[in-house]
Write a protein that holds these residues in place. Structure first.
Motif, short mmCIF file in Angstrom:
data_model
loop_
_atom_site.label_atom_id
_atom_site.label_comp_id
_atom_site.label_asym_id
_atom_site.label_seq_id
_atom_site.Cartn_x
_atom_site.Cartn_y
_atom_site.Cartn_z
N ILE A 25 91.68 68.27 24.84
CA ILE A 25 91.36 66.87 24.70
C ILE A 25 92.67 66.16 24.27
CG2 ILE A 25 90.15 64.99 23.43
CD1 ILE A 25 87.74 67.23 23.53
N GLN A 26 93.48 66.88 23.36
CA GLN A 26 94.76 65.99 22.96
C GLN A 26 95.79 65.88 23.87
OE1 GLN A 26 95.28 68.00 19.16
NE2 GLN A 26 94.26 66.68 18.02
N TRP A 82 83.24 72.54 25.26
CA TRP A 82 82.52 72.22 23.85
C TRP A 82 81.25 72.07 23.99
CZ3 TRP A 82 82.55 66.58 21.57
CH2 TRP A 82 82.09 66.85 20.31
N ILE A 83 80.69 71.42 25.00
CA ILE A 83 79.08 71.07 24.85
C ILE A 83 78.25 72.00 26.01
CG2 ILE A 83 79.64 68.90 24.12
CD1 ILE A 83 78.61 67.85 26.52
N MET A 92 83.93 71.27 17.18
CA MET A 92 84.82 71.17 18.40
C MET A 92 85.69 72.48 18.22
SD MET A 92 86.99 68.38 20.21
CE MET A 92 85.97 67.00 20.19
N LEU A 140 94.45 60.55 36.98
CA LEU A 140 93.08 61.44 37.63
C LEU A 140 93.07 62.81 37.17
CD1 LEU A 140 93.36 60.21 41.36
CD2 LEU A 140 91.67 59.67 39.75
N ILE A 142 85.78 68.71 27.25
CA ILE A 142 84.25 68.53 26.51
C ILE A 142 83.29 69.46 27.17
CG2 ILE A 142 82.47 66.94 26.76
CD1 ILE A 142 84.77 65.38 24.88
N LEU A 150 97.17 60.51 29.15
CA LEU A 150 96.61 59.20 29.44
C LEU A 150 97.56 58.27 28.48
CD1 LEU A 150 94.41 57.03 29.73
CD2 LEU A 150 93.46 57.52 27.41
N ILE A 151 98.20 58.37 27.90
CA ILE A 151 99.43 57.58 27.21
C ILE A 151 100.36 57.13 28.30
CG2 ILE A 151 101.26 57.24 25.42
CD1 ILE A 151 98.58 56.36 24.25
N TRP A 188 94.54 63.36 32.81
CA TRP A 188 93.40 62.61 31.83
C TRP A 188 91.98 62.88 32.13
CZ3 TRP A 188 90.98 60.63 27.86
CH2 TRP A 188 89.77 59.54 28.30
N LEU A 189 91.62 62.44 33.29
CA LEU A 189 90.18 62.57 33.47
C LEU A 189 89.69 63.90 33.63
CD1 LEU A 189 89.29 59.67 36.01
CD2 LEU A 189 88.65 59.77 33.53
N PHE A 201 90.05 65.87 30.37
CA PHE A 201 89.17 65.33 29.34
C PHE A 201 87.97 66.08 29.50
CE2 PHE A 201 86.28 62.40 27.39
CZ PHE A 201 86.91 62.39 26.02
N ARG A 240 89.92 71.07 21.47
CA ARG A 240 90.78 70.15 20.99
C ARG A 240 92.29 69.96 21.67
NH1 ARG A 240 89.05 72.65 16.27
NH2 ARG A 240 91.13 73.36 15.63
N PHE A 245 94.92 63.19 26.21
CA PHE A 245 95.08 61.75 25.54
C PHE A 245 96.70 61.71 25.57
CE2 PHE A 245 91.60 61.94 22.00
CZ PHE A 245 90.72 61.56 23.00
#
Lengths: 139, 148
Positions: free
Chosen positions: B9-10, B64-65, B1, B50, B61, B16-17, B53-54, B57, B6, B13
């Protein structure tokens, strides 16, 4: 695909269907003689979609696809992952029933059930982030 | 990744918290009243869940992909800018609701989010491509020919 991923994703599909049914019922109130308490389901509808479906789907795919934590524990701490699954679903289910009941009835019991559903979902999120953060790495 | 994923994504997170914490406080308050002031957290809760987070994220991703240009992800400068614009925008828009700040600040937050989304799409558009092609849809052989 690991069993916990399948559980997360299939459970999220069930919530998707339930949420869409509730969404249809909310609109059907304007043309059919449906009970008035259905109006209280509006926040439940939205959260079933965003938490029960989308967030849960992400949890399941993350468990499967994020880089391995280690060779011995590829998914990280499995107990914590399982805890996030049960906590999330207990929280979402409890909210689905408790929030409309709280709106329709007086008394503290349903209020405490709503509060408990908040705590359960919050703990599920913490458990997920704990594990997923450890796996957000180069390889 | 990759490192940039990273970072996305972090930060997702992290948001999100906070989004979950504010949402849990609001839901708790619905069941067992704490203080009506908590309702001020609603716009921040929505913005964090919304977009912070979403959306973030998914962007992480995606970077990355999505298919690569052979081994490279191309010039990632727009995605680096998009990261900062998104996170400044989310917190600006969310906090302007909490503290009832002037509408111009709320609008600025949303414009930052828009700019972030536009930069990400501008970058990612070329990575949505058939296998075996590089930037601008060139095949491997075509690249060698044009270089000679």
């Amino acid at each position: 695909m690991p069993i916990l991923t399948r559980l997360f994703i299939k459970t999220s599909f069930i919530y998707l269907i339930v949420a869409l049914l509730i969404g249809a019922a909310l609109v059907a109130r304007s043309v059919l003689p449906l009970p008035p308490w259905l109006a209280g389901l509006s926040p439940v509808y939205f959260h079933l979609l965003m938490v029960g479906w989308v967030t849960q789907l992400i949890f399941g795919v993350a468990y499967w696809m994020l880089p391995k934590y280690s060779q011995k524990q590829p998914h990280g701490f499995d107990g914590v992952w399982w805890a996030s699954f049960w906590l999330l679903n207990a929280g979402v289910l409890l909210r689905m029933f408790a929030e409309p009941m709280r709106a329709a009835h007086t008394g503290a019991l349903w209020g405490w059930a709503v509060a408990a559903s908040a705590v359960l979902q919050w703990l599920a999120g913490l458990a997920f982030v704990f594990n997923a953060w450890l796996r957000t790495k180069e390889r | 990744m990759p490192q940039l994923s990273r970072r996305y994504i972090q930060m997702a997170f992290f948001n999100l918290i906070w989004g979950l914490t504010f949402g849990a406080l609001l839901l708790y308050h619905k069941g067992v009243p704490l203080t009506p002031l908590l309702w001020r957290l609603l716009p921040l809760h929505i913005e964090l869940m919304l977009v912070g987070w979403l959306l973030q994220f998914i962007m992480g991703i995606g970077f990355w992909i999505f298919p690569r240009f052979w081994r490279s992800r191309g010039n990632d400068t727009p995605v680096r800018w998009a990261f900062w614009l998104l996170n400044i925008g989310v917190w600006l828009a969310g906090l302007s609701g909490v503290f009832a700040l002037p509408a111009a600040i709320f609008l600025a937050g949303r414009i930052f989010e828009l700019a972030s989304g536009a930069l990400f799409v501008l970058y990612a558009w070329r990575r949505i491509k058939p296998p075996g092609t590089g930037e601008w849809g060139k095949k491997r052989g075509e690249r060698a020919t044009s270089g000679s």
